[in-house]
Write an enzyme that holds these catalytic residues in place. Structure first.
Site, PDB file in Angstrom:
ATOM      1  N   HIS A   1      43.307  34.028  34.604  1.00  0.00           N
ATOM      2  CA  HIS A   1      43.165  33.821  36.141  1.00  0.00           C
ATOM      3  C   HIS A   1      41.755  33.448  36.553  1.00  0.00           C
ATOM      4  CE1 HIS A   1      47.372  35.521  36.136  1.00  0.00           C
ATOM      5  NE2 HIS A   1      47.352  35.073  37.303  1.00  0.00           N
TER       6      HIS A   1
ATOM      7  N   ASP B   1      48.493  29.465  42.349  1.00  0.00           N
ATOM      8  CA  ASP B   1      49.095  30.196  41.283  1.00  0.00           C
ATOM      9  C   ASP B   1      50.606  30.481  41.162  1.00  0.00           C
ATOM     10  OD1 ASP B   1      49.136  31.921  38.803  1.00  0.00           O
ATOM     11  OD2 ASP B   1      48.869  33.658  39.983  1.00  0.00           O
TER      12      ASP B   1
END
Length: 510
Positions: A308, A405
């Site tokens: 991430h 995402d």
């Protein structure tokens, strides 16, 4: 010609199914109606089997378009074979139809459990088509298609057995009932069976209904056409099938638990089917947690959040970052990385799955992974369709950074989130100096495709590879002005400018 209700001659032709013509226990109009009801129920069950295979194959192997094409094309081909094979059963139409429905109920009802078991205990299906599990999917599609295809010719004989009518009228009646049944089955699967019962239990219930419909129609309406041997054969076959389906129903929870342990390990803590996907959380105690969505690893507590950071930090380090939009990211992991940067005043998270958002706020393991980012007062969460939200998003307050995402483009529902239209909508909510970050899974070809699609929306971009442990994962960094990618294998620290790019689109991971 012998009338439909005239007694058959004692010396008339006989077969395994008994005399060719015997009086029916009901009036012709009632009998015809019951046959059409049987056609309706069997058609509904048949379509549920097809959709079940498509859904399960998409869940296990991804790429829903390919799985749907394979399953449906094989089934349609097999239905033609079944229609031809049914010609040999015309003189035994009643017993033939009864046995076909019993076999279809067994094969269709148990198909989901069998495929799931093979996947869980033999590993991933990502290899060549020569692998056994993939051929098992084709075999089930072929078998179910043959059995479905044999239904209509035999039902044509049975409905003519009740009352003679021209062939065109009989075919019209049968196909009308068949198509209406298919409509009901097609709507019942996504809106009733799947959300209320799940894939495995839904298939078992469908098989039970299929078996009962076939048995009631043949043993009730056409029982006088059956010899004693044929009658007992059908009774034993249907009792056996219903017994297998009932036993599987009782054991399905234990089976799913064992299969999940085989897939995800013995420390599965949460396993829920949301309206969008299956959500599984593992770990707990001293063991690091992991998040799986539809069987695919989305976050692993052992990696320290590095994937991430590779997604978020390059976009956050390239200019203004006061307003940030996260599309997907309901697990809070991307929000955690965004909030590590100075100057962030507002973060909007748009995710389609309420269950993921709920777990990200309440589950101890997931909140430990995301640092309780969704509880930060700067974060606002919206649940709903991401594409629809973008279309109605106000342009008066654009974003400095947009982070995608999102689920991998393995289903028809998620594919639109990687389309030119989608990136065009994202570009509308970006500031002039805004940046877009996209995570792409699936290897170099997938990154090439995603990069070309982003570029077609008018955005400049660079692409960079994933780090260690991210095989087949790449990232796209885009904006209205040409952005810089991070140095290969390196993620910038929060607030740090980009190093000159050493890896530019189109290839990565070489």
């Amino acid at each position: 010609m012998i009338e439909p209700h005239a007694p058959a001659p004692a010396s008339g032709p006989r077969s395994l199914g008994g005399p060719v013509r015997s009086p029916l226990p009901v009036k012709p109009g009632t009998g015809r109606f019951l046959v059409l009801v049987g056609v309706f129920v069997c058609a509904a069950c048949g379509l549920v089997y097809e959709l079940e295979l498509v859904a399960l194959a998409s869940y296990l192997m991804g790429d829903s378009v390919t799985q749907a094409s394979v399953v449906l094309s094989v089934m349609v081909f097999a239905m033609g074979l079944g229609s031809l094979a049914a010609k040999r059963l015309r003189l035994r139409a009643a017993v033939g139809f009864g046995m076909i429905e019993a076999l279809l109920a067994l094969v269709g009802g148990c198909s989901a459990m069998t495929l799931y078991a093979v996947f869980a205990w033999t590993g991933d299906w990502g290899g060549a088509w020569a692998e056994g599990p993939r051929w098992l999917l084709v075999a089930f599609s072929l078998a179910i298609g043959v059995l479905i295809g044999a239904e209509v010719p035999l039902l044509m004989v049975l409905i003519q057995r009740i009352r003679r009518q021209d062939a065109g009228g009989a075919v019209a009646d049968l196909f009308a009932a068949d198509y209406v049944g298919a409509l009901v089955g097609g709507l019942a699967f996504p809106f009733l069976l799947l959300p209320l019962l799940g894939q495995l239990t839904g298939a078992l219930l469908t098989g039970a209904i299929n078996a009962l419909a076939g048995a009631v129609l043949v043993l009730g309406l056409f029982r006088r056409d059956l010899s004693r041997r044929a009658r007992w054969l059908l009774i034993v076959a249907n009792v056996t099938v219903l017994g297998v389906l009932a036993t599987s129903w009782v054991l399905v929870d234990d089976f799913e638990r064992a299969a999940r342990h085989a897939l995800f390990g013995a420390d599965v803590r949460v396993a829920v089917q949301s309206g969008v996907q299956e959500v599984v959380l593992t770990g707990g105690g001293n063991r690091p947690g992991a998040l799986f969505l539809d069987g695919r690893l989305r976050a692993d507590g052992r990696d320290g959040g590095r994937p991430h950071r590779r997604l978020v930090d390059p976009a956050m380090s390239g200019g203004p970052r006061a307003r940030v939009l996260i599309l997907g990211g309901g697990d809070g992991l991307a929000a955690r990385e965004v909030l590590r940067h100075r100057g962030v005043r507002r973060v909007d998270v748009v995710d389609p799955d309420r269950e993921v958002v709920r777990l990200a706020r309440t589950d101890p393991g997931l909140t430990a992974m995301n640092g309780r980012s969704l509880a930060d007062p700067r974060v606002r969460v919206v649940t709903g369709d991401v594409f629809g939200w973008l279309r109605s998003a106000p342009r008066a307050a654009p974003y400095d950074v947009v982070v995608c995402d999102l689920p991998d483009p393995g289903s028809a529902a998620s594919t639109k989130l990687y389309s030119q239209e989608f990136y065009g909508l994202v570009g509308r909510v970006l500031t002039d100096r805004g940046r877009l970050a996209v995570r792409v899974a699936g290897g170099g070809q997938a990154l090439d495709t995603a990069s070309a699609t982003v570029r077609s929306a008018g955005l400049h971009l660079v692409a960079y590879r994933g780090g260690e442990g991210e095989k087949g994962v790449g990232y796209v960094l885009a904006g209205w002005t040409l952005p810089q990618a991070p140095a290969a294998g390196r993620v910038p620290r929060p607030g740090e400018g980009h190093a000159p790019s050493t890896l530019v689109h189109p290839r990565f991971g070489d």
